[in-house]
Motif scaffolding. Structure first.
Motif, PDB file in Angstrom:
ATOM      1  N   LEU A 180     -13.565  66.641  57.057  1.00  0.00           N
ATOM      2  CA  LEU A 180     -13.872  66.295  58.450  1.00  0.00           C
ATOM      3  C   LEU A 180     -13.579  67.469  59.384  1.00  0.00           C
ATOM      4  CD1 LEU A 180     -12.498  62.636  58.718  1.00  0.00           C
ATOM      5  CD2 LEU A 180     -14.890  63.356  58.902  1.00  0.00           C
ATOM      6  N   LEU A 181     -12.453  68.143  59.190  1.00  0.00           N
ATOM      7  CA  LEU A 181     -12.110  69.263  60.056  1.00  0.00           C
ATOM      8  C   LEU A 181     -13.056  70.442  59.860  1.00  0.00           C
ATOM      9  CD1 LEU A 181      -8.207  69.185  59.962  1.00  0.00           C
ATOM     10  CD2 LEU A 181      -9.668  68.821  61.954  1.00  0.00           C
ATOM     11  N   ALA A 186     -15.376  74.001  62.754  1.00  0.00           N
ATOM     12  CA  ALA A 186     -15.977  75.254  62.253  1.00  0.00           C
ATOM     13  C   ALA A 186     -16.411  76.190  63.373  1.00  0.00           C
ATOM     14  CB  ALA A 186     -17.152  74.929  61.340  1.00  0.00           C
ATOM     15  N   SER A 187     -16.909  75.642  64.485  1.00  0.00           N
ATOM     16  CA  SER A 187     -17.439  76.486  65.558  1.00  0.00           C
ATOM     17  C   SER A 187     -16.438  76.740  66.678  1.00  0.00           C
ATOM     18  CB  SER A 187     -18.695  75.822  66.145  1.00  0.00           C
ATOM     19  OG  SER A 187     -18.377  74.553  66.694  1.00  0.00           O
ATOM     20  N   VAL A 192      -7.431  75.669  64.010  1.00  0.00           N
ATOM     21  CA  VAL A 192      -6.642  74.454  64.169  1.00  0.00           C
ATOM     22  C   VAL A 192      -5.287  74.645  63.490  1.00  0.00           C
ATOM     23  CG1 VAL A 192      -6.538  71.970  63.708  1.00  0.00           C
ATOM     24  CG2 VAL A 192      -8.745  73.073  64.167  1.00  0.00           C
ATOM     25  N   ARG A 193      -4.235  74.275  64.190  1.00  0.00           N
ATOM     26  CA  ARG A 193      -2.893  74.375  63.615  1.00  0.00           C
ATOM     27  C   ARG A 193      -2.691  73.223  62.645  1.00  0.00           C
ATOM     28  NH1 ARG A 193       0.640  73.988  68.629  1.00  0.00           N
ATOM     29  NH2 ARG A 193       2.299  73.915  67.068  1.00  0.00           N
ATOM     30  N   ALA A 235      -9.450  80.379  52.682  1.00  0.00           N
ATOM     31  CA  ALA A 235     -10.828  80.844  52.891  1.00  0.00           C
ATOM     32  C   ALA A 235     -11.503  80.157  54.066  1.00  0.00           C
ATOM     33  CB  ALA A 235     -11.644  80.603  51.617  1.00  0.00           C
ATOM     34  N   CYS A 236     -10.770  79.329  54.810  1.00  0.00           N
ATOM     35  CA  CYS A 236     -11.347  78.602  55.945  1.00  0.00           C
ATOM     36  C   CYS A 236     -10.953  79.291  57.253  1.00  0.00           C
ATOM     37  CB  CYS A 236     -10.850  77.165  55.956  1.00  0.00           C
ATOM     38  SG  CYS A 236     -11.363  76.173  54.543  1.00  0.00           S
ATOM     39  N   PRO A 237     -11.905  79.889  57.962  1.00  0.00           N
ATOM     40  CA  PRO A 237     -11.554  80.596  59.200  1.00  0.00           C
ATOM     41  C   PRO A 237     -11.041  79.676  60.305  1.00  0.00           C
ATOM     42  CG  PRO A 237     -13.945  80.514  58.894  1.00  0.00           C
ATOM     43  CD  PRO A 237     -13.337  80.033  57.616  1.00  0.00           C
TER      44      PRO A 237
END
Length: 479
Positions: A180-181, A186-187, A192-193, A235-237
């Motif tokens: 979901l996050l 993503a944009s 997100v902490r 790997a998630c920006p």
């Protein structure tokens, strides 16, 4: 037969080393010196409990029977001094025993309201929420967003959106949270902490329903999932991993499981940092128990913090890890003892040779813990708290349910309709787990301090329960 504490002077006496007791002294009745003012979780009653010159119970300077005349019953009463003392006990113990930064987060599921949030925030604590409702209550109550974490094993997209829009830290509980996050965040220009919750596999001796640290739990990632999750997040920006979270249960009197937890979490912290995550926070959850009845002997807040803080510091030293900020999440131990519930005695049923039932005007809708967990409480008559118990009674609620019993086989002085019964330590999980069973309205709540009682929750009225009902036109009565 499960029995509850007998509401006599003996039942109010402390277990060795601490606790609350009411005794006679010049000018009325007050606490003896051995009341644990620094750790209210070890007392049966709020720290401001006194008896006036006529032997009637007061809390926060307010006569309980006067509160009933003004606000009716059932009535939740919250003692501000006790709540503030408990907040300060956690804050001071963390400062004394942990060599790094630390923050206590109030587990607001215990009792969520604007007033409690405002008090806790003013004492410098943070807060954890598990729903949009708890989160909005925290924000509207003045808790800074950077001191809030959002928990939950099945967060909705709307709850996650609210959290990331307000800058609240999200505790990842499962892959669905991550999916979901990924879509929602993503944009976004800023990541997100996050905290990652995992099950440490540690058992503790508490009720099955409130054990959350063992492997068979609906909460958190299993230990073998932790490394894949950490690698994926690297790997998630959109993801910024602030730290890790684990929790081993509730109403715990043991300290050894917390020492074990420190080593498990330090290993996880080392793994996360080796994969490039900053991981500045380590959240060890809560779980410290309180004293509901005379035989309970929970550790003090100082002792609990000393063990937890020392174990975390030592585990990090052994692994040559820079100290994280230590977070903990007290709920019950923060607010339970500050609260009590007042009831008015009604009907009486005597079954010769078996039992005497004494009914009150509340029950499982304002306190579902006895029927859910077989929980025990201590009770006294508000205007005769030191009177000797002359009969054994079972205090029953007014709901259409045979199991609606608040106290089993307790000794009370003879009670008549209209007398006010005081049940101690109801500040946690009573209002928050309450219901409208039998379409009974929820009680009012008052905050007491220095002889002033302020309404913090209005009493529901029967007509309020119709507010969200919708009657289709075809079913409307013909007049």
């Amino acid at each position: 037969m499960v029995t509850s504490a007998s509401p006599t002077t003996d039942s109010l006496a402390p277990s060795p080393g601490a606790g609350s007791t009411v005794s006679a002294e010049e000018g009325g009745v007050a606490y003896e010196n051995d009341v644990d003012l620094l750790s209210p979780n070890r007392n049966l009653a709020p720290i401001t409990a006194r008896c006036d010159g006529r032997g009637r119970l007061t809390v926060g300077g307010s006569l309980l029977s006067d509160l009933v005349r003004t606000h009716g019953t059932p009535l939740y009463v919250l003692d501000e001094a006790t709540l503030r003392a408990t907040c300060r006990a956690y804050r001071q113990a963390l400062a004394e025993h942990y060599p790094g930064e630390a923050l206590a987060l109030y587990a607001s599921k215990a009792n969520s309201s604007l007033a409690i949030t405002a008090l806790v925030a003013s004492e410098g604590l943070g807060l954890d929420a598990v729903s949009a409702g708890e989160l909005l209550t925290a924000l509207e109550g003045g808790m800074p967003a950077d001191r809030i974490v959002l928990h939950g094993n099945n967060k909705s997209a709307e709850e996650l959106q609210l959290a990331i829009d307000r800058g609240v830290t999200v505790v990842l509980d499962n892959w669905n949270d991550i999916e979901l996050l990924t879509r929602l965040a993503a944009s976004r220009p800023r990541p997100v902490r996050l905290l990652v919750r995992f099950t440490p596999g540690i058992e503790c001796h508490t009720h099955d329903y409130i054990r959350t640290g063992h492997l068979d739990s609906k909460f958190g990632f299993d230990p073998d999932q932790l490394e894949p999750v950490l690698r994926h997040l690297a790997a998630c920006p959109w993801a910024w991993l602030d730290g890790l979270h684990a929790h081993i249960g509730s109403q715990i009197f043991e300290l050894e499981p917390h020492r074990d937890l420190a080593g498990v979490m330090a290993d996880a912290l080392a793994l996360a940092r080796s994969l490039g995550h900053p991981c500045g926070d380590l959240n060890v959850g809560g779980g410290l128990g309180i004293r509901y009845v005379g035989s309970d002997d929970p550790p003090s807040i100082q002792e609990w913090v000393r063990v937890v803080a020392g174990a975390v510091a030592e585990a990090c030293r052994q692994r040559q890890l820079a100290l994280p900020r230590l977070l903990c999440e007290p709920g019950r131990s923060l607010v339970a003892t500050a609260g009590l519930t007042l009831y008015t005695v009604g009907s009486r049923k005597e079954i010769p040779g078996l039992r005497t039932y004494l009914a009150v005007d509340g029950g499982m809708s304002d306190n579902p813990r006895p029927i859910t967990y077989q929980s025990l409480y201590t009770a006294v008559m508000a205007d005769r708290p030191l009177a000797e118990g002359t009969e054994t009674v079972t205090v029953a609620g007014k709901h259409c349910e045979s199991g609606d019993v608040l106290l089993h086989d307790v000794r009370l002085p003879a009670a008549t309709p209209g007398d006010v019964l005081t049940v101690f330590a109801t500040g946690a999980y009573n209002a928050s787990m309450g219901s409208n069973y039998n379409r009974i309205p929820r009680p009012a709540a008052v905050l007491v301090r220095d002889g002033v009682a302020e309404l913090v929750q209005r009493r529901e009225q029967p007509e309020d329960l119709l507010r969200y009902d919708v009657l289709p036109a075809r079913l409307r009565p013909v007049i």
